[in-house]
Design a protein around this motif. Structure first.
Motif, mmCIF file in Angstrom:
data_model
loop_
_atom_site.group_PDB
_atom_site.id
_atom_site.type_symbol
_atom_site.label_atom_id
_atom_site.label_comp_id
_atom_site.label_asym_id
_atom_site.label_seq_id
_atom_site.Cartn_x
_atom_site.Cartn_y
_atom_site.Cartn_z
ATOM 1 N N PHE A 68 -5.003 -2.599 3.279
ATOM 2 C CA PHE A 68 -4.990 -3.348 2.385
ATOM 3 C C PHE A 68 -4.751 -4.744 2.633
ATOM 4 O O PHE A 68 -4.913 -5.764 2.065
ATOM 5 C CB PHE A 68 -3.693 -3.112 1.397
ATOM 6 N N LEU A 99 -9.123 -1.737 1.571
ATOM 7 C CA LEU A 99 -8.554 -0.504 1.670
ATOM 8 C C LEU A 99 -8.539 -0.008 3.044
ATOM 9 O O LEU A 99 -7.445 0.449 3.388
ATOM 10 C CB LEU A 99 -9.184 0.508 0.634
ATOM 11 N N GLY A 148 -1.069 -3.043 -3.370
ATOM 12 C CA GLY A 148 -1.649 -1.813 -2.455
ATOM 13 C C GLY A 148 -0.779 -1.178 -1.605
ATOM 14 O O GLY A 148 -0.526 -0.280 -1.622
ATOM 15 N N SER A 157 -4.399 4.382 -6.448
ATOM 16 C CA SER A 157 -5.145 3.145 -5.473
ATOM 17 C C SER A 157 -6.263 2.676 -5.961
ATOM 18 O O SER A 157 -6.720 1.413 -6.253
ATOM 19 C CB SER A 157 -5.326 3.520 -4.001
ATOM 20 N N HIS A 196 0.885 2.574 -1.873
ATOM 21 C CA HIS A 196 0.783 3.405 -0.708
ATOM 22 C C HIS A 196 2.282 3.942 -0.182
ATOM 23 O O HIS A 196 2.329 4.994 -0.005
ATOM 24 C CB HIS A 196 0.132 2.840 0.495
#
Length: 261
Positions: free
Chosen positions: A235, A231, A56, A74, A60
């Protein structure tokens, strides 16, 4: 009984697969079992959580400047969750059989049923790519081809500046997520445990959801909350929440499916 001595005979739709009907309050038992398995699995469980969190963070970092693409990647990444959690299913299975938790054998848990698991994974990847493409198209349409910033999206969400965008985006996402959940919630653990075909596993998963619509809908909601928390914590929360989901999903399978020998 050692996991290596468990029956590995192939199960097909011709075999008698019994799907239990359960009440929604069993979800608390599934979550408790997931947390317990994290405690027992220790470093092996946390390894998979770290992998989810690291993936994650990488997504990002790479796509931070293109939020219109980042959103689809995502959320779409977690459509691959049923495959990525394979090691967690196997870890729970091994601990259930009395084996000590060990990371190494879980890394190759998919090998005994390689063809079917890969076929199913290809389907997951196809859906992932389809969702990522659709997500970008929706953003491009409602933001007139521009690349919206994170602030633009937040303003649209919290001020309902573009209610149609919100309705279409989240409705489309829900359809993709519901489809993947319905065909995979039981499928991956079943293919791992009983060497089933991808078709048998997917149909059994669909039948299980149809047999327990309320319970499975609430369970899907729990997964959304746990993933959403991960999230929302940049993360980092995924280090714990994803192993909970993975381990608990094994117990979902075990408590809902009975296969007569």
């Amino acid at each position: 009984m050692s996991i290596h001595n468990l029956p590995a005979n192939k199960v097909s739709l011709d075999d008698e697969i019994i799907i239990r009907h359960v009440d929604a309050n069993i979800i608390l038992d599934w979550l408790h079992a997931g947390v317990t398995d994290i405690h027992l699995g220790g470093k092996a469980s946390l390894f998979y959580g770290i992998i989810f969190a690291a993936t994650g963070v990488i997504i990002h970092a790479v796509f931070a400047e293109n939020y219109w693409l980042l959103a689809g990647l995502s959320t779409g990444f977690f459509l691959l969750g049923p495959f990525l959690a394979m090691g967690l299913y196997d870890l729970s299975r091994r601990m259930e059989s009395g084996e000590p938790p060990s990371l190494r054998p879980t890394l190759i848990a998919w090998l005994p049923n390689l063809v079917n698991i890969m076929l199913f994974t290809v389907l997951l990847i196809f859906v992932f790519l389809a969702w990522a493409g659709l997500s970008m198209s929706i953003f491009a349409h409602f933001f007139h081809g521009a690349e919206p910033t994170f602030i633009d999206v937040v303003i649209s969400v919290f001020t309902f500046k573009q209610p149609t965008f919100l309705l279409i985006y989240f409705s489309a996402g829900a359809v993709f997520a519901a489809f993947i959940f319905s065909i995979s919630v039981i499928a991956m653990p079943l293919m791992l445990d009983r060497n089933t075909s991808a078709w048998t596993a997917a149909i059994t998963s669909l039948r299980t959801c149809a047999r327990n619509p309320i319970t499975m809908t609430l369970w899907a909601g729990c997964i959304v909350v746990l993933v959403g928390f991960g999230l929302a914590t940049n993360f980092l929360g995924l280090i714990l929440t994803m192993p909970v989901v993975g381990h608990a999903s094994w117990h979902v399978y075990r408590q809902l499916i009975v296969i007569k020998e």
